[in-house]
Design a protein around this motif. Structure first.
Motif, PDB file in Angstrom:
ATOM      1  N   ARG A 183      -8.303  -0.558   2.446  1.00 57.54           N
ATOM      2  CA  ARG A 183      -8.991  -1.566   1.655  1.00 57.54           C
ATOM      3  C   ARG A 183     -10.475  -1.547   2.007  1.00 57.54           C
ATOM      4  O   ARG A 183     -10.844  -1.447   3.182  1.00 57.54           O
ATOM      5  CB  ARG A 183      -8.421  -2.958   1.949  1.00 57.54           C
TER       6      ARG A 183
ATOM      7  N   SER B 269     -10.772   4.270  -0.538  1.00 56.44           N
ATOM      8  CA  SER B 269     -10.935   2.879  -0.152  1.00 56.44           C
ATOM      9  C   SER B 269     -10.997   2.080  -1.443  1.00 56.44           C
ATOM     10  O   SER B 269     -11.791   2.388  -2.330  1.00 56.44           O
ATOM     11  CB  SER B 269     -12.232   2.742   0.658  1.00 56.44           C
TER      12      SER B 269
ATOM     13  N   GLU C  48       0.836  -1.205   0.000  1.00 60.75           N
ATOM     14  CA  GLU C  48       0.000   0.000   0.000  1.00 60.75           C
ATOM     15  C   GLU C  48       0.873   1.258   0.000  1.00 60.75           C
ATOM     16  O   GLU C  48       0.687   2.168  -0.788  1.00 60.75           O
ATOM     17  CB  GLU C  48      -0.884  -0.019   1.246  1.00 60.75           C
TER      18      GLU C  48
ATOM     19  N   HIS D  95      -2.680  -2.532   4.473  1.00 61.35           N
ATOM     20  CA  HIS D  95      -4.064  -2.944   4.271  1.00 61.35           C
ATOM     21  C   HIS D  95      -4.231  -3.909   3.105  1.00 61.35           C
ATOM     22  O   HIS D  95      -5.254  -4.550   2.977  1.00 61.35           O
ATOM     23  CB  HIS D  95      -4.944  -1.713   4.016  1.00 61.35           C
ATOM     24  N   PHE D  96      -3.238  -3.962   2.217  1.00 66.63           N
ATOM     25  CA  PHE D  96      -3.397  -4.809   1.038  1.00 66.63           C
ATOM     26  C   PHE D  96      -2.540  -6.067   1.094  1.00 66.63           C
ATOM     27  O   PHE D  96      -2.522  -6.852   0.165  1.00 66.63           O
ATOM     28  CB  PHE D  96      -3.056  -4.010  -0.226  1.00 66.63           C
TER      29      PHE D  96
ATOM     30  N   THR E 297     -13.080  -3.407   7.739  1.00 60.17           N
ATOM     31  CA  THR E 297     -11.620  -3.217   7.725  1.00 60.17           C
ATOM     32  C   THR E 297     -11.179  -2.606   9.059  1.00 60.17           C
ATOM     33  O   THR E 297     -10.276  -3.128   9.710  1.00 60.17           O
ATOM     34  CB  THR E 297     -11.200  -2.291   6.562  1.00 60.17           C
TER      35      THR E 297
END
Lengths: 319, 319
Positions: free
Chosen positions: A121, A87, A4, B317-318, B49
């Motif tokens: 995400r 997002s 990210e 987050h990914f 999330t």
């Protein structure tokens, strides 16, 4: 796969022009100029609500910033900085790169520094907060319209709604018309320079995002007045030229949003000055009606002279 | 059913204390005070999330604003204004009312005016952009740590992560411990006053949201330095007292986020002043290590004196 942080750094780091501390710390640092107020607006665009999930990411990048730039134009403010929170359902680098291209094309066109942001995400969601400067006391709000003021609209609104109708198969436009209307839908041109030129001239102003009649309702409410719209004065010709019949053209112009033209009131004494301004900016400008004393009442005068009240509810995302 | 506009008006209209023009126009108008820079931060919280979709809306309202307030605390800035964009799956008035209660409780606690916002339909998503003021040149960034500086952490971090482990069934806390840890998770207390007191004292600072080691990595990167963490100096006792064993306590403290404590570097000459400040604020303060010259290198010194390098990747987050 790049992380990210890598993706964001790669595609969203650009030299800032007038930002003290930009992307990469807990907060950005900005220094507004002396004598200036800050105009701030935020808009959230959601896949499935505001755009199709498979929308072209470069056009989406442009539009995500442009709709915010337009909010500042509607105050007579000069866009200066923006922050972007997004997002994303996946770390799709091609998508991110194209989105960033469109976003920065708009940022460069209107002198906006991207000062910070957040990426996470989740379902596709784009939220921009934009900051502009306006000399203290000079902002044009929604609340200053007075009985007898003229009502004006910039440009040729309705193209975006006609483009959307074309995409939905409700109308089949020719190739040239489709190009014109889809450009209006996907790459709206906020009226920033003209909005600033209207300081001291317009008594009330907003940008039309949810439909002319609906948004006019906000001016009527904030200003405690009514309005009479003269159908004969509406700039329908451009929509007819694109192949829309009269009913569709009228619906697109009065109820379609997404063109981001400026709707404003101004005293009749400003007519000559406005004509000169519009000429100077190469921008069509239509005097479409009058502000009346009947609080909250919106009346349409048809081309045959008949007058009837009409509704002015804005678009309700939950209706 | 009340419309979107009605709901927003009903629950999000509050008197503004220091905003020139608030909710309801194209943009809000703010007037930063003379000599002040504006610190701006944006955070997007997404259901699934960042929080459970069925999270208590009042606590969520508090936390949505609190995490942004904390970003300003980490710059030594004073929170002043915020805008809120939210995407909601339905116009659930009870949910909106509770969320607004929590949001405004936090706004009132930290002197924040809600200056504007946007509401739309879509998957639950909350995006706050916050603006604070800091005297020009006085902000504490991530980039000022110098070799030999002490490394400090406020409070007793790890409670939020322990609360989350409890919710996930990974540990069963007693009633009192659960209350403490869930309060830390759901109603974090940003260190605003202490953050401002650290202007001119701290050389680099951030708030710990993604885990102490991960966030420390940002200081090391921005400052071009390394760090040695002394495990014996970590405030683990408060976590042990909640019933966490040593491994869990350590994981919660070093890798858990969401406590929003301040992690900062300061020259050793400031130790006495910092002790007095912490005493004055009634805030635990732990000197947990030292800034070193080895760029990007993070070393843990165990309680037996053994030293070993460790990773400091932030939460991706990914990933």
């Amino acid at each position: 796969m790049p992380s990210e942080f890598d993706l964001i750094r790669r595609h969203f780091t650009r030299p800032a022009h007038h930002t003290t501390l930009s992307v990469g710390d807990d907060a950005a640092l900005l220094a507004p100029r002396a004598g200036m107020q800050l105009a701030v607006s935020t808009d959230m665009l959601v896949a499935g609500t505001h755009f199709f999930a498979d929308a072209d990411p470069e056009a989406l990048g442009w539009k995500t910033l442009a709709v915010n730039v337009s909010d500042l134009a509607a105050m007579g403010a000069e866009p200066r900085w923006a922050v972007l929170a997004l997002s994303l359902p996946a770390a799709d680098e091609a998508w991110i790169a194209a989105f960033a291209r469109g976003f920065f094309a708009c940022a460069d066109a209107f002198g906006v520094d991207l000062a910070g942001g957040d990426t996470t995400r989740g379902p596709l969601n784009l939220c921009v907060t934009i900051f502009g400067e306006v000399p203290a006391g000079a902002a044009v709000t929604r609340g200053g319209a007075r009985t007898g003021d003229d009502l004006w609209i910039t440009g040729t609104p309705g193209h975006a709604a006609l483009g959307l109708a074309h995409l939905r198969g409700e109308v089949a436009l020719g190739a040239d018309a489709a190009r014109t209307c889809l450009a209006a839908l996907h790459r709206p041109q906020p009226r920033v320079a003209f909005g600033q030129a209207l300081r001291g001239i317009a008594s009330a102003m907003l940008d039309v995002s949810d439909g002319l009649l609906g948004d006019l309702g906000h001016i009527l409410e904030c200003s405690g007045c009514g309005a009479l719209i003269d159908v004969a004065a509406l700039p329908l010709a451009a929509l007819h030229a694109c192949g829309a019949d009269d009913a569709l053209a009228r619906r697109c112009l009065l109820s379609g949003g997404d063109d981001y033209e400026l709707l404003f009131a101004a005293p009749p004494a400003q007519r000559e000055r406005l004509a000169a301004l519009a000429h100077g900016h190469g921008l069509p400008l239509s005097r479409i009606g009058t502000i009346t004393a009947s609080a909250g009442e919106l009346v349409l005068r048809e081309t045959d002279g008949r007058e009837h009240p009409t509704a002015h509810a804005g678009y309700d995302h939950f209706a």
